[in-house]
Design a protein around this motif. Structure first.
Motif, short mmCIF file in Angstrom:
data_model
loop_
_atom_site.label_atom_id
_atom_site.label_comp_id
_atom_site.label_asym_id
_atom_site.label_seq_id
_atom_site.Cartn_x
_atom_site.Cartn_y
_atom_site.Cartn_z
N ALA A 127 0.74 -1.36 -0.13
CA ALA A 127 -0.41 -0.42 0.34
C ALA A 127 0.97 1.79 -0.54
N ARG A 128 1.98 1.10 0.95
CA ARG A 128 2.39 2.48 0.94
C ARG A 128 2.98 2.68 -0.53
N ILE A 129 4.05 2.02 -1.26
CA ILE A 129 4.97 1.31 -2.10
C ILE A 129 3.22 2.76 -3.58
N ASP A 130 2.53 2.50 -3.42
CA ASP A 130 1.71 2.83 -4.27
C ASP A 130 1.27 4.14 -3.59
N HIS A 131 0.90 4.38 -2.40
CA HIS A 131 1.21 5.63 -1.66
C HIS A 131 2.15 6.44 -2.60
N LEU A 132 3.19 6.61 -2.06
CA LEU A 132 4.08 7.40 -2.51
C LEU A 132 3.96 7.69 -3.82
N ASP A 133 3.97 7.01 -5.21
CA ASP A 133 3.74 6.46 -5.97
C ASP A 133 3.12 7.19 -6.99
N LYS A 134 1.55 7.43 -6.47
CA LYS A 134 1.18 8.05 -6.88
C LYS A 134 0.17 9.63 -5.77
N THR A 135 0.64 9.85 -5.01
CA THR A 135 -0.09 11.07 -4.55
C THR A 135 1.44 11.63 -3.04
N ILE A 136 1.87 10.60 -2.65
CA ILE A 136 2.81 11.96 -2.38
C ILE A 136 3.61 11.91 -3.07
N GLY A 137 4.77 10.94 -3.88
CA GLY A 137 5.83 11.81 -4.29
C GLY A 137 5.38 12.88 -5.24
N PRO A 138 4.52 12.58 -5.74
CA PRO A 138 3.42 13.91 -7.01
C PRO A 138 3.75 15.48 -6.45
N ALA A 139 2.78 15.13 -4.70
CA ALA A 139 2.28 16.25 -4.19
C ALA A 139 4.51 17.21 -4.27
N LEU A 140 4.77 15.81 -3.34
CA LEU A 140 5.74 17.50 -3.03
C LEU A 140 7.07 17.73 -3.97
N ARG A 141 6.84 17.05 -5.40
CA ARG A 141 7.51 17.26 -5.92
C ARG A 141 7.38 18.65 -7.10
#
Length: 224
Positions: free
Chosen positions: A73-87
């Motif tokens: 779940a965390r991998i998908d969360h990072l890829d789809k939500t957290i990473g794009p927002a931070l960038r």
């Protein structure tokens, strides 16, 4: 400018959701772009895994299987939500993250620390919170709050809320131990006080630990 990644941890009923919303509102009033998310969950596939885990369907598989599901779940969360927002320059406030796996499945599930470390390396791929707040209060108080909330919503206890008091007392100690091991990232907040007092303590710590967030927030919207 990349956004800052701020996570909130703690036992059941610690008030994480309340304080996350308060911080989001405070930063938003000062012109900040803020995203609130949660774990497990935060992306469509991760939300499906959340429902499976918190529904108790993975409990019989044991702590390691649960840890692997959280990682997926965390991998998908990072890829789809957290990473794009931070960038994109958005600050991310997350209700639980990898430290929950360390506390729940690592410390309480007796999974070897080395295995948790390796799983975290594969899952996070270098991503890490800039700051983590642990909202700390006696387990009895937290469970009482959680049960009152459930009663108000007509909900039952989830997979972890239904554990006995000794589990939640051990969970509290696990979080405090994790915080002691990495004091530069963690701030332990006394959550056994009024919400306004908790909010003030969080804001003071944020100003001290991540001044780039509060200093940026303090500038007028048209400042260079």
């Amino acid at each position: 400018m990349a956004g800052c990644f701020i996570t909130f941890e703690g036992g059941e009923g610690a008030g994480k959701s309340t304080q996350i919303e308060r911080l989001k509102a405070r930063l938003g009033q000062l012109g900040q772009s803020v995203l609130v998310t949660r774990e497990p969950g935060g992306s469509p596939h991760a939300e499906e895994i959340r429902a499976f885990i918190l529904g108790g369907h993975a409990k019989h598989l044991g702590p390691l299987a649960e840890a692997l599901l959280f990682a997926a779940a965390r991998i998908d969360h990072l890829d789809k939500t957290i990473g794009p927002a931070l960038r994109g320059g958005t600050h991310v406030l997350c209700d639980r993250f990898a430290d929950s796996t360390r506390a729940y499945q690592g410390s309480l599930g007796n999974i070897d620390k080395g295995l948790i470390d390796r799983l975290e390396t594969v899952t996070l791929r270098g991503a890490k919170p800039d700051l983590t707040f642990i909202l700390d209060l006696p387990a009895e108080t937290g469970l009482s709050r959680a049960r009152a909330r459930q009663a108000g919503k007509g909900e039952g206890a989830d997979r972890f809320e239904e554990e006995d008091i000794s589990f939640h007392q051990s969970l509290r100690q696990a979080y405090l131990s994790i915080a002691r091991a990495e004091p530069k990232r963690f701030v332990v907040i006394n959550a056994d006080q009024e919400p306004d007092e908790v909010e003030a303590a969080i804001w003071a710590a944020l100003r001290e630990r991540l001044p780039q967030v509060t200093d940026q927030a303090a500038r007028p919207p048209d400042a260079a």
